[in-house]
Design a protein around this motif. Sequence first.
Motif, PDB file in Angstrom:
ATOM      1  N   TRP A  91       0.829  -1.226   0.000  1.00  0.00           N
ATOM      2  CA  TRP A  91       0.000   0.000   0.000  1.00  0.00           C
ATOM      3  C   TRP A  91       0.858   1.269   0.000  1.00  0.00           C
ATOM      4  O   TRP A  91       0.335   2.370   0.128  1.00  0.00           O
ATOM      5  N   TYR A 127      -5.004   4.500   4.970  1.00  0.00           N
ATOM      6  CA  TYR A 127      -6.343   3.907   4.896  1.00  0.00           C
ATOM      7  C   TYR A 127      -7.379   4.925   5.343  1.00  0.00           C
ATOM      8  O   TYR A 127      -7.155   5.653   6.313  1.00  0.00           O
ATOM      9  N   GLY A 130      -6.444   4.462  -0.381  1.00  0.00           N
ATOM     10  CA  GLY A 130      -6.173   3.530  -1.467  1.00  0.00           C
ATOM     11  C   GLY A 130      -7.350   2.619  -1.745  1.00  0.00           C
ATOM     12  O   GLY A 130      -7.705   2.368  -2.904  1.00  0.00           O
ATOM     13  N   ALA A 163      -0.383  -6.704  -1.291  1.00  0.00           N
ATOM     14  CA  ALA A 163      -1.324  -5.699  -0.794  1.00  0.00           C
ATOM     15  C   ALA A 163      -2.457  -5.464  -1.784  1.00  0.00           C
ATOM     16  O   ALA A 163      -3.580  -5.125  -1.400  1.00  0.00           O
ATOM     17  N   LEU A 167      -6.460  -5.548  -1.256  1.00  0.00           N
ATOM     18  CA  LEU A 167      -7.410  -4.551  -1.728  1.00  0.00           C
ATOM     19  C   LEU A 167      -8.532  -5.195  -2.533  1.00  0.00           C
ATOM     20  O   LEU A 167      -9.696  -4.805  -2.408  1.00  0.00           O
ATOM     21  N   TYR A 228      -0.063   1.964   6.428  1.00  0.00           N
ATOM     22  CA  TYR A 228      -1.386   1.928   5.788  1.00  0.00           C
ATOM     23  C   TYR A 228      -2.486   2.239   6.790  1.00  0.00           C
ATOM     24  O   TYR A 228      -3.362   3.077   6.526  1.00  0.00           O
TER      25      TYR A 228
END
Length: 334
Positions: A91, A127, A130, A163, A167, A228
């Motif tokens: 991330w 966070y 993303g 990562a 996601l 993140y």
Amino acid sequence: MGATAREAHPPVNPLMRAILGLFAAPRINMREDYEKVRRAQRALSWVPRDPERIFDQSVTAHGGHQIPLRIFLPRTASRKGVLLFFHGGGWTIGDIDTYAGTCRTMADLTGQVVCSVDYRLAPEHPYPAGLEDCLEVAETILGHPELAEVDGPEDITLIGDSAGGNLAAAVTLALRARGSALPAAQILLYPVTQWDHDPRTSPFPSVAEYGTGLRLTAAEVSDYVAMYQPDPELRSSPLVSPLLADDLSGLPRTLILTAEYDLLRDEGEAFGAALRAAGTPVRVERVDGALHGFIALPRISRHVGTAYDVINDFLDGGMTQTRELGSPSAGTRR
């Protein structure tokens, strides 16, 4: 299935570990050096532009910023549909430039269009920035499939590595929660599925076994998670740690590919077991001898060839695993 954790996940012998250690990245402090790593990646990953097969677009987010996309057309189109790709890099690093070679290979070896998403990166954009970008692109394409020149969501597959696999899993959970259209399938390549990568506390043997001296270290993953999601109390959210979701039912059919010598191996396979227990169709395959990040290797790599043999069979509807894997420890601590 009755094998002990030691039997199911045999250790790397000293000679093999020494050989694999040659591929290990030097230990750096990702929280301080992420910008240097970004610059180095860009310098080493240049791919010549082919305006006939590679071109850029963007989606305007609800917040007003542009989310860049890069479209890769296959040399020979043999499958209908679009692979919506979320890149790896904790991330924090990676982008549509550094993953251009990987996506070009993906398009060529699947015969399918690949759409790579240049989502915002931590720590500048922690966070959920993303995730929100990936979700907005997914909702836009799933809700307006004509933009991708496909008939409907049944022609769209989410795919991500590391990562990016995290996601992809989080996006499908968020889409289901919103009642939005779901993609036909998701492909998770050695995904991050939970937050704890401390060898002293992780419930997964692979973290202790492969978390030092190889391609990716436990310390690096812990740094990535902290950048993140800076708040430790929120890392058990299912949108950060999909393995900890209370309900994994009703999700698209899923392919999970793990790497044998990867600290994330057990949590990826545990996520597959959790999906199966919830009734979600899932296929879990392990690439023997592979390190974390193998999908970015040159297309002549046998590990890349093995992975795309499985991916293509899955895209054609194949859900039969080539073998039964041992049961990893259940990562359910919050």
